[in-house]
Design an enzyme around this catalytic site. Structure first.
Site, PDB file in Angstrom:
ATOM      1  N   ASN A   1      -7.406  -2.062  14.301  1.00  0.00           N
ATOM      2  CA  ASN A   1      -8.801  -2.017  14.087  1.00  0.00           C
ATOM      3  C   ASN A   1      -8.944  -3.385  13.375  1.00  0.00           C
ATOM      4  O   ASN A   1     -10.167  -3.528  12.722  1.00  0.00           O
ATOM      5  CB  ASN A   1      -9.500  -0.843  13.384  1.00  0.00           C
TER       6      ASN A   1
ATOM      7  N   ASP B   1       0.677  -1.386  -0.013  1.00  0.00           N
ATOM      8  CA  ASP B   1       0.061   0.139   0.026  1.00  0.00           C
ATOM      9  C   ASP B   1       0.862   1.328  -0.101  1.00  0.00           C
ATOM     10  O   ASP B   1       2.239   1.215   0.269  1.00  0.00           O
ATOM     11  CB  ASP B   1      -0.903  -0.035   1.385  1.00  0.00           C
TER      12      ASP B   1
ATOM     13  N   HIS C   1      -7.190  -4.062  10.435  1.00  0.00           N
ATOM     14  CA  HIS C   1      -7.001  -3.945   9.048  1.00  0.00           C
ATOM     15  C   HIS C   1      -5.704  -4.805   8.481  1.00  0.00           C
ATOM     16  O   HIS C   1      -4.663  -4.716   9.343  1.00  0.00           O
ATOM     17  CB  HIS C   1      -6.870  -2.228   8.689  1.00  0.00           C
TER      18      HIS C   1
ATOM     19  N   GLU D   1      -9.462  -1.509   5.382  1.00  0.00           N
ATOM     20  CA  GLU D   1     -10.093  -1.228   6.598  1.00  0.00           C
ATOM     21  C   GLU D   1     -11.244  -1.930   6.977  1.00  0.00           C
ATOM     22  O   GLU D   1     -11.837  -2.700   6.008  1.00  0.00           O
ATOM     23  CB  GLU D   1     -10.469   0.283   6.614  1.00  0.00           C
TER      24      GLU D   1
HETATM   25  C1  GLP Z   1      -0.403   0.580   8.541  1.00  0.00           C
HETATM   26  C2  GLP Z   1      -0.001  -0.237   7.046  1.00  0.00           C
HETATM   27  C3  GLP Z   1      -0.296  -1.822   7.512  1.00  0.00           C
HETATM   28  C4  GLP Z   1       0.283  -2.021   8.769  1.00  0.00           C
HETATM   29  C5  GLP Z   1      -0.421  -1.343   9.880  1.00  0.00           C
HETATM   30  C6  GLP Z   1       0.174  -1.626  11.174  1.00  0.00           C
HETATM   31  O1  GLP Z   1      -1.520   1.186   8.426  1.00  0.00           O
HETATM   32  N1  GLP Z   1      -0.968   0.204   6.026  1.00  0.00           N
HETATM   33  O2  GLP Z   1       0.165  -2.419   6.295  1.00  0.00           O
HETATM   34  O3  GLP Z   1       0.267  -3.353   8.963  1.00  0.00           O
HETATM   35  O4  GLP Z   1      -0.445  -0.051   9.558  1.00  0.00           O
HETATM   36  O5  GLP Z   1       1.173  -0.870  11.513  1.00  0.00           O
HETATM   37  P1  GLP Z   1       2.309  -1.011  12.912  1.00  0.00           P
HETATM   38  O6  GLP Z   1       2.991  -2.266  12.285  1.00  0.00           O
HETATM   39  O7  GLP Z   1       3.073   0.034  12.865  1.00  0.00           O
HETATM   40  O8  GLP Z   1       1.484  -1.253  13.906  1.00  0.00           O
END
Ligand code: GLP
Length: 257
Positions: free
Chosen positions: A148, A79, A150, A155
């Protein structure tokens, strides 16, 4: 050579809980290294966020130690924020270069990133979707989990059939991601993300979740029926998904809710 070099350690556990986030991350790095040693031309799906940073550091060490080469591997990122050029330090493209690509031996031509600053976002979706279609399929997809539930930027509300697309980010996500976006007053509210169906197309998936903040999303993903309410729960529909958790992320498992 650092870390363990378990290459034929089958069968793998589908859910492994480690005491610490570091141990879980090291195990994920080992898993990824095995994949690339067995298949140097592996197609890797990569994720951003705080969670995979140590994994990437371990991969870099392995390259430096001569234990692996990524020169023939291909990568696709999950993404990107709409509106951020790859040169912006808070773009996922810049993150990937900083945390992994620039310190390992990936071939520039084999790194595939979404252009956040494309003139036309819809055209960019089309371009990247075509690249994915022609990739021969992702061999190993690394994922993190949003608080959440995702995955990527899919989402809650995302459908199982969703494909690469432009999405609006939820308030939860904007809030959780804000601290990393130091140079921005506001987090971009839109992103391009691979869809749930794109993720489930991968031959193998690794989910790495660490910390108590992820415990509820982990519980819902593993213990509730697959549904759009918690996109991580769609992973139960994939035959080859490996969950690597630390004690914090696993702390709600077993409890009913
Ligand atoms: C972001 C990314 C995800 C990631 C998530 C968790 O929004 N788009 O791919 O897995 O956050 O992030 P973190 O590892 O910083 O908790």
């Amino acid at each position: 050579m650092t870390q363990n070099t378990r290459i034929d350690a089958a069968p793998r556990e589908k859910l492994v809980i480690f005491k610490t986030a570091n141990e879980a991350s090291d195990a994920v790095a080992t898993h990824m290294l095995e994949t690339v040693r067995k298949n140097p031309k592996a197609v890797l799906g990569l994720a951003t966020g705080q969670t995979p940073r140590r994994v990437y550091a371990r991969l870099i060490e392995a390259v430096r130690d001569g234990a692996v080469s990524f020169s023939q591997a291909t990568t696709y990122n999950l993404d990107e924020y709409c509106g951020l050029p790859g040169t912006h330090p808070d773009s996922f493209a810049a993150f990937m270069h900083r945390e992994l690509f620039d310190q390992a031996d990936f071939s520039k031509d084999h790194i595939n990133l979404i252009a956040g600053d494309a003139v036309d976002d819809h055209e960019e979706v089309h371009r990247y979707a075509k690249l994915l279609q022609n990739s021969g399929g992702i061999d190993l997809q690394l994922l993190g989990l949003g608080t959440n539930g995702h995955i990527g930027f899919n989402e809650p509300g995302s459908q199982a059939s969703s494909r690469l697309r432009i999405v609006d980010l939820s308030d939860d996500t904007l809030e959780s991601n804000q601290p990393s976006l130091i140079e921005l007053e506001t987090v971009p509210a839109r992103a391009i993300t691979m869809g749930i169906a794109d993720i489930l197309d991968a031959r193998e998936i690794i989910m790495l979740a660490t910390g108590e903040a992820k415990a509820e999303a982990v519980r819902r993903s593993l213990q509730e029926p697959a549904s759009a309410d918690c996109p991580g729960s769609y992973l139960s529909q994939h035959p080859n998904v490996y969950w690597y958790l630390d004690a914090g992320a696993a702390s709600s498992l077993g409890s009913r809710g």
